[in-house]
Design an enzyme around this catalytic site. Structure first.
Site, PDB file in Angstrom:
ATOM      1  CG  ASN A 191      -1.731   1.223   1.386  1.00 44.14           C
ATOM      2  OD1 ASN A 191      -1.809   2.038   0.455  1.00 44.14           O
ATOM      3  ND2 ASN A 191      -2.362   1.390   2.538  1.00 44.14           N
ATOM      4  CE  LYS A 251      -0.331   3.556   4.664  1.00 44.71           C
ATOM      5  NZ  LYS A 251      -0.418   3.729   6.090  1.00 44.71           N
ATOM      6  CG  HIS A 274      -6.294   2.373   4.886  1.00 47.06           C
ATOM      7  ND1 HIS A 274      -5.899   3.326   5.791  1.00 47.06           N
ATOM      8  CD2 HIS A 274      -5.263   1.494   4.782  1.00 47.06           C
ATOM      9  CE1 HIS A 274      -4.678   3.034   6.207  1.00 47.06           C
ATOM     10  NE2 HIS A 274      -4.264   1.924   5.625  1.00 47.06           N
ATOM     11  CD  GLU A 322      -3.320   5.979   6.343  1.00 47.55           C
ATOM     12  OE1 GLU A 322      -3.305   5.870   5.106  1.00 47.55           O
ATOM     13  OE2 GLU A 322      -2.366   5.584   7.066  1.00 47.55           O
ATOM     14  CD  GLU A 357      -4.042  -2.001   7.250  1.00 40.76           C
ATOM     15  OE1 GLU A 357      -2.913  -2.258   6.836  1.00 40.76           O
ATOM     16  OE2 GLU A 357      -4.652  -0.955   6.955  1.00 40.76           O
ATOM     17  N   GLY A 387       1.726   2.667  10.995  1.00 41.91           N
ATOM     18  CA  GLY A 387       2.763   3.691  10.952  1.00 41.91           C
ATOM     19  C   GLY A 387       3.405   4.029  12.294  1.00 41.91           C
ATOM     20  CB  SER A 398       4.159  -1.236  12.390  1.00 42.81           C
ATOM     21  OG  SER A 398       3.743   0.075  12.640  1.00 42.81           O
TER      22      SER A 398
HETATM   23  P1  PGA Z   1       2.217   0.705   7.737  1.00 40.80           P
HETATM   24  O1  PGA Z   1       0.822   0.897   7.019  1.00 40.80           O
HETATM   25  O2  PGA Z   1       2.802  -0.603   7.275  1.00 40.80           O
HETATM   26  O3  PGA Z   1       3.056   1.877   7.287  1.00 40.80           O
HETATM   27  O4  PGA Z   1       1.973   0.712   9.203  1.00 40.80           O
HETATM   28  C1  PGA Z   1      -0.059  -0.166   6.820  1.00 40.80           C
HETATM   29  C2  PGA Z   1      -1.324   0.308   6.151  1.00 40.80           C
HETATM   30  O5  PGA Z   1      -1.783   1.415   6.479  1.00 40.80           O
HETATM   31  O6  PGA Z   1      -1.880  -0.384   5.283  1.00 40.80           O
END
Ligand code: PGA
Length: 239
Positions: free
Chosen positions: A6, A8, A95, A97, A164, A170, A200
């Site tokens: 991903n 982003k 997601h 976010e 998640e 993150g 992460s």
């Molecule tokens: P990350 O993000 O591996 O940077 O924690 C995972 C995600 O948001 O899909």
């Protein structure tokens, strides 16, 4: 096992130059038949990536879509048909976010239905916030996200759930193996489909996940932008 990158809101055209490493790896890796690699870049890179991966088994996905599958006057939006048209086979929906920006379970349900109609496969994200975890209502939250998000959707084979925990995205903080095992088992009981873990994940902490045999793969954010790290995650999964 699924390994989903991903990206982003990261990446430009020149970010595609180093992908030859992943293509090469995907062709030579001994366990290549056991893995599925999917890249979800920003929409601006989907078609270029699709072309780049043409002679490999790597597939491309998008990170979100509009809830209508038809064209329409929605400035700034892209629908699932359009994503399909430029080479996407998957789309991430739900997601955290985007949930944070106001995407409700109901809207997510509409998006999933529309994307399935367009022939995309769904990477459906669910997860609890740190406050919800502290209140010990994780299972209740996940149950709600699944129940409403997948309401009236029978099509199981085209849906992959990505668990998640929001507090893990993150942050470098990952769930305890026992906890993660129980949560994934709970999710599978609610919806019998593939369940990935995301939050992460990197080559350094991968050992923590290897013993959890209910995980069907990983959704990787930060570490997926670096081909070497992404490849290492796959290699370490089978070490
Ligand atoms: P990350 O993000 O591996 O940077 O924690 C995972 C995600 O948001 O899909």
């Amino acid at each position: 096992m699924y390994f989903i990158a991903n990206w982003k809101m990261f990446g430009a055209l020149n970010s595609l130059n180093s992908l030859y490493k992943v293509i090469k790896f995907s062709k030579n890796f001994k366990k290549r038949k056991l893995i599925k690699i999917i890249y979800c870049p920003p929409n601006t890179l989907i078609n270029q990536m699709f072309i780049k991966f043409k002679n490999s088994k790597i597939e491309v996905g998008a990170q979100n879509c509009h809830e209508f599958d038809r064209p329409g006057p929605f400035t700034g939006s892209v629908n699932s048909m359009m994503l399909r048209n430029v080479g996407a086979k998957y789309v991430i929906i739900g997601h955290s976010e985007n949930r944070k920006k106001g995407e409700t379970n109901k809207l997510i349900n509409l998006k999933i239905k529309s994307a399935l109609k367009s022939g995309l496969k769904i990477i459906f994200c669910i997860g609890e916030t740190i406050q919800e975890k502290r209140k010990k209502i994780t299972n209740q939250i996940l149950n709600n996200q699944i129940k409403i998000g997948l309401n009236k959707i029978k099509d199981k084979k085209n849906i992959i759930i990505a668990y998640e925990p929001v507090w893990s995205i993150g942050t470098g903080i990952i769930p305890k193996p026992r906890e993660l095992f129980e949560t994934i088992k709970f999710i599978k009981k609610k919806k019998n489909c593939k369940v990935l873990y995301g939050g992460s994940v990197n080559p350094k902490n991968l050992d923590n996940f290897r013993s959890i045999n209910v995980i069907d793969g990983f959704l990787v954010g930060g570490a997926s932008q670096n081909p070497k790290k992404f490849i290492d995650i796959i290699k370490k999964t089978y070490n």
